[in-house]
Write an enzyme that holds these catalytic residues in place. Structure first.
Site, PDB file in Angstrom:
ATOM      1  N   TYR A 253       0.918  -1.329  -0.029  1.00 21.10           N
ATOM      2  CA  TYR A 253       0.013   0.097  -0.110  1.00 21.10           C
ATOM      3  C   TYR A 253       1.056   1.276   0.153  1.00 21.10           C
ATOM      4  O   TYR A 253       1.738   1.189   0.681  1.00 21.10           O
ATOM      5  CB  TYR A 253      -0.898  -0.061   1.227  1.00 21.10           C
ATOM      6  N   CYS A 305     -10.523  14.112   4.502  1.00 22.71           N
ATOM      7  CA  CYS A 305     -11.268  14.936   5.257  1.00 22.71           C
ATOM      8  C   CYS A 305     -11.237  16.039   4.240  1.00 22.71           C
ATOM      9  O   CYS A 305     -11.418  17.249   4.621  1.00 22.71           O
ATOM     10  CB  CYS A 305     -10.734  15.441   6.453  1.00 22.71           C
ATOM     11  N   LYS A 307      -9.086  17.348   2.004  1.00 26.62           N
ATOM     12  CA  LYS A 307      -7.657  18.416   1.561  1.00 26.62           C
ATOM     13  C   LYS A 307      -7.655  18.145   0.116  1.00 26.62           C
ATOM     14  O   LYS A 307      -7.361  19.419  -0.651  1.00 26.62           O
ATOM     15  CB  LYS A 307      -6.479  17.450   2.158  1.00 26.62           C
TER      16      LYS A 307
HETATM   17  C1  SPV Z   1      -3.056   9.935   3.687  1.00 27.44           C
HETATM   18  O1  SPV Z   1      -3.662   9.201   4.050  1.00 27.44           O
HETATM   19  O2  SPV Z   1      -3.005  10.965   4.400  1.00 27.44           O
HETATM   20  C2  SPV Z   1      -2.541  10.110   2.331  1.00 27.44           C
HETATM   21  C3  SPV Z   1      -2.115   8.795   1.618  1.00 27.44           C
HETATM   22  O3  SPV Z   1      -2.174  11.127   1.924  1.00 27.44           O
HETATM   23  S1  SPV Z   1      -1.121   7.879   2.628  1.00 27.44           S
HETATM   24  O4  SPV Z   1      -0.076   7.709   1.596  1.00 27.44           O
HETATM   25  O5  SPV Z   1      -1.632   6.580   2.780  1.00 27.44           O
HETATM   26  O6  SPV Z   1      -0.742   8.666   3.796  1.00 27.44           O
HETATM   27 MN    MN Z   2      -2.127  12.688   3.130  1.00 29.19          MN
END
Ligand code: SPV
Ligand code: MN
Length: 657
Positions: A253, A305, A307
């Site tokens: 992921y 949220c 962004k």
């Molecule tokens: C977040 O979850 O804040 C993201 C994706 O921008 S991650 O790369 O999973 O953090």
């Molecule tokens: Mn993020």
């Protein structure tokens, strides 16, 4: 074999050289004979030349150590050229880590069913026994963590190709540039980073001894028949600030693996706090104001949220949607996006509410969709996309059909709620021309917002920098979302929306934010927004998604002193007449006074309860909270109590006129 790489599986025993006793540690004088021997054996002559062109000997040493420890089948060194990018894109398809979709340039990737979000539990900052980062930051003893990691890395890339890639955080040749080295055995990860980050090989050519550079070593480990991680029980993300290195294993992921994203952020936060700048979980965008002016905002929101949708507001200009670095340049706060692409959320993305993203996602071009449903005609479907729900396809659970049941006999939805798209910012027509400005953009205002059903009004301005940093940024709370693995929706303390990414104590981080403001000759305004406020009785949302644009238009005017306000105990809120005008001009909507009243009523009991919660956290759990935290929160509490005595628990905005 395709491409310019050297297949070492034929003839050369991969363990011909004993791995160095410790993976970490950098030789500053010369790359050892050992290292040279490893590189000579595993790299094609042209790739060796690429590495040798980098005068910083620690880089060669580090690559050699990774090869010796992980024992890949072959090694590919990418200089970021079009040819190298093509090669990695092709390898992702050939290796079965991505599949081609109907639209040109589009591919899909799947992570393991249980590897769909950031893994807080197994993401740890490595610390020495004398370091106490407090209970909010997950740590692990450094010696133990490194020993465990060495064991996990031993031969982990056997049978895999290793990709050695160079990038920068921030624009090249600028005060913001931080060179980064990514080593991974996942062509999907390398492909994602080629889209998301600026090429960095040239920056490495001028890297000097003693200069900061960050390194990321990722291996997905053994893969199952679907090309997803086979050993999630051994999933680990260990951040080693002492060596500016992050290790990430047995996971795919993006949030756990894409080094320059949240892994770099944790290293950069520590540099920022020690060096007097800021690393923030923030969008950067330009908002149009009267007379053709553009005012730049940074905005911190927890994951999922709003962004990205804020950064993409129609008619405004995006610079970045996730990570900003802020520095003081000539007394001014300047910000850059450390990325040049978007790893965005697909859930609920619709043509009506997100027209810019919708258009990009339906045009040809290089895009990776992850954890969506791929239908038999190779189209993609995500939750909340609208239109008829497909009945079958392939998703993160493998072949999928409507009604398919998964673990605990729960019905598997067509796609995962954390399904994402990866695309370069240059695909967006609303891209601000200053994305690569070496001095960043001047910050007019910082905005903080969380998923808050019952406390904050939709928009309010803090009284000054200290009030903003403490009563808004450091007091932020938000309901948990699908961006982390734990599940649930409980309210969480999330100062600056950055708690998940801190590698210093919360107290040190808050202090660094306060200090940053002190060094500015002109301080940006600070605002708090809340897109998720609900009606106290009916529970319905009090804002439409698109309404947030009006809040930004109002904030833009406030930055320049072009709009008035009402002063409430918690901050300055808009006047009805200004919002009515802005709703009409921006969205062509009628804005009723009754609606204004419901949205901007100050909810005293909820705000007081919040202040109590936050004060208790800082008193009981944050070892070194700056003393101002308690003063500013206490003063806010007193203002609220005074207003409560005069006007009651729920105070309509007009009372503050
Ligand atoms: C977040 O979850 O804040 C993201 C994706 O921008 S991650 O790369 O999973 O953090
Ligand atoms: Mn993020």
């Amino acid at each position: 074999m395709e491409g310019d790489y050297f297949n070492v599986s034929a003839g050369v025993p991969s363990l011909y050289i004993a791995p160095s006793p410790l993976l970490v540690g950098e030789l500053s004088v010369s790359a050892s004979g050992h290292a040279q021997q490893v590189l000579a054996t595993h790299l094609s002559p042209s790739h060796r030349t690429l590495l040798r062109g980098i005068p910083h000997l620690g880089v060669q040493e580090y690559v050699a150590r990774c090869i010796a420890r992980c024992r890949p089948r072959s090694v590919y060194v990418s200089d970021g050229s079009a040819e190298a990018r093509d090669y990695i894109r092709r390898r992702a398809l050939e290796a079965g880590e991505e599949m081609r979709l109907a639209r040109e340039g589009h591919t899909a990737h799947f992570d393991n069913y249980c590897d769909q979000a950031r893994d807080r539990q197994h993401t740890r900052i490595l610390v020495t026994p004398d370091q106490d980062l407090g209970p909010h930051i997950a740590t692990r003893d450094r010696d133990q963590g490194l020993a465990e990691m060495e064991g996990l890395l031993e031969g982990i890339m056997e049978g895999h190709e290793m990709y050695v890639c160079f990038y920068t955080l921030g624009p090249a040749a600028s005060p913001f540039t931080i060179p980064c080295l990514q080593i991974t055995d996942s062509p999907y990860v390398a492909h994602s980073e080629n889209i998301l980050y600026r090429p960095g090989y040239t920056s490495f050519l001028s890297l000097e001894e003693g200069q900061t550079w960050l390194r990321f070593l990722h291996s997905q480990g053994e893969l199952d028949e679907r090309r997803t991680c086979a050993h999630l029980d051994r999933r680990r993300v260990y951040i080693d600030p002492a060596e500016d290195t992050v290790y990430s294993v047995n996971t795919q992921y993006g949030g756990n693996t894409i080094g320059l994203k949240k892994l770099a952020m944790r290293l950069a936060v520590r540099h920022a706090v020690h060096e007097g700048w800021l690393t923030e979980h923030m969008l950067v965008m330009g908002v149009h104001g009267p007379g053709g002016r553009v005012t730049y905002f940074t905005g911190a929101f927890p994951s999922m949220c709003g962004k990205t949708s804020t950064a993409m507001l129609p008619g405004e200009r995006i610079i970045g949607d996730d990570i900003a670095h802020l520095r003081v340049i000539h007394g001014q706060a300047r910000a850059v996006n450390v990325e040049q692409g978007v790893f965005g959320i697909l859930k609920d993305l619709t043509a009506r509410e997100n027209p810019v993203q919708w258009e990009v996602l339906h045009s040809p071009g290089e895009i990776i969709f992850s954890n969506v449903l791929v239908t038999p005609d190779r189209q993609v479907y995500w939750l909340g996309k609208g239109g008829p729900e497909p009945q079958q396809g392939i998703n993160h659970a493998g072949p999928w059909w409507k009604g398919k049941r998964g673990p605990q006999d729960r019905e598997i939805p067509p796609a995962h709620p954390n399904a994402r798209f990866t695309v370069g910012l240059e695909a967006f027509p609303n891209l601000d021309p200053r994305l690569h400005d070496p001095e960043g953009v001047p910050v007019g205002a910082l905005v903080y917002g969380g998923r808050d059903a019952d406390t904050w009004v939709p928009v309010q301005q803090a009284f000054d920098w200290e009030h903003g940093i403490i009563a808004k940024a450091a007091s932020l709370e938000s309901s948990r979302t699908a961006a982390v693995l734990e599940g649930g929706t409980q309210r969480e303390f999330t100062p600056m929306s950055n708690l998940d990414f801190l590698s210093v104590s919360v107290g040190d981080y808050i202090q660094a934010n306060l200090d940053f403001g002190r060094r500015l000759t002109h301080r940006p305004a600070i605002f708090a927004v809340n897109y998720f406020l609900r009606d106290r009785r009916s529970g319905e949302f009090l804002n439409a998604m698109e309404d947030k644009q009006v809040w930004y238009k109002w904030m833009e005017l406030r930055v320049h002193g072009d709009a008035g306000c009402l002063t409430t105990p918690t901050g300055c809120i808009p006047r009805y007449a200004d919002l009515r005008l802005l709703f009409r001009k921006t969205l062509g909507k009628r804005y009723l006074r009754s609606h204004y009243r419901r949205q901007f009523t100050i909810r005293v009991p909820e705000n007081l309860a919040k202040i109590q919660r936050i004060t208790a956290i800082y008193r009981e759990q944050v070892r070194n909270a700056p003393p101002q935290v308690f003063r500013v929160l206490e003063e806010e509490g007193e203002r609220l109590e005074l207003a409560q005595r005069r006007h009651g628990d729920y105070i309509p905005p007009e009372r503050f006129a």
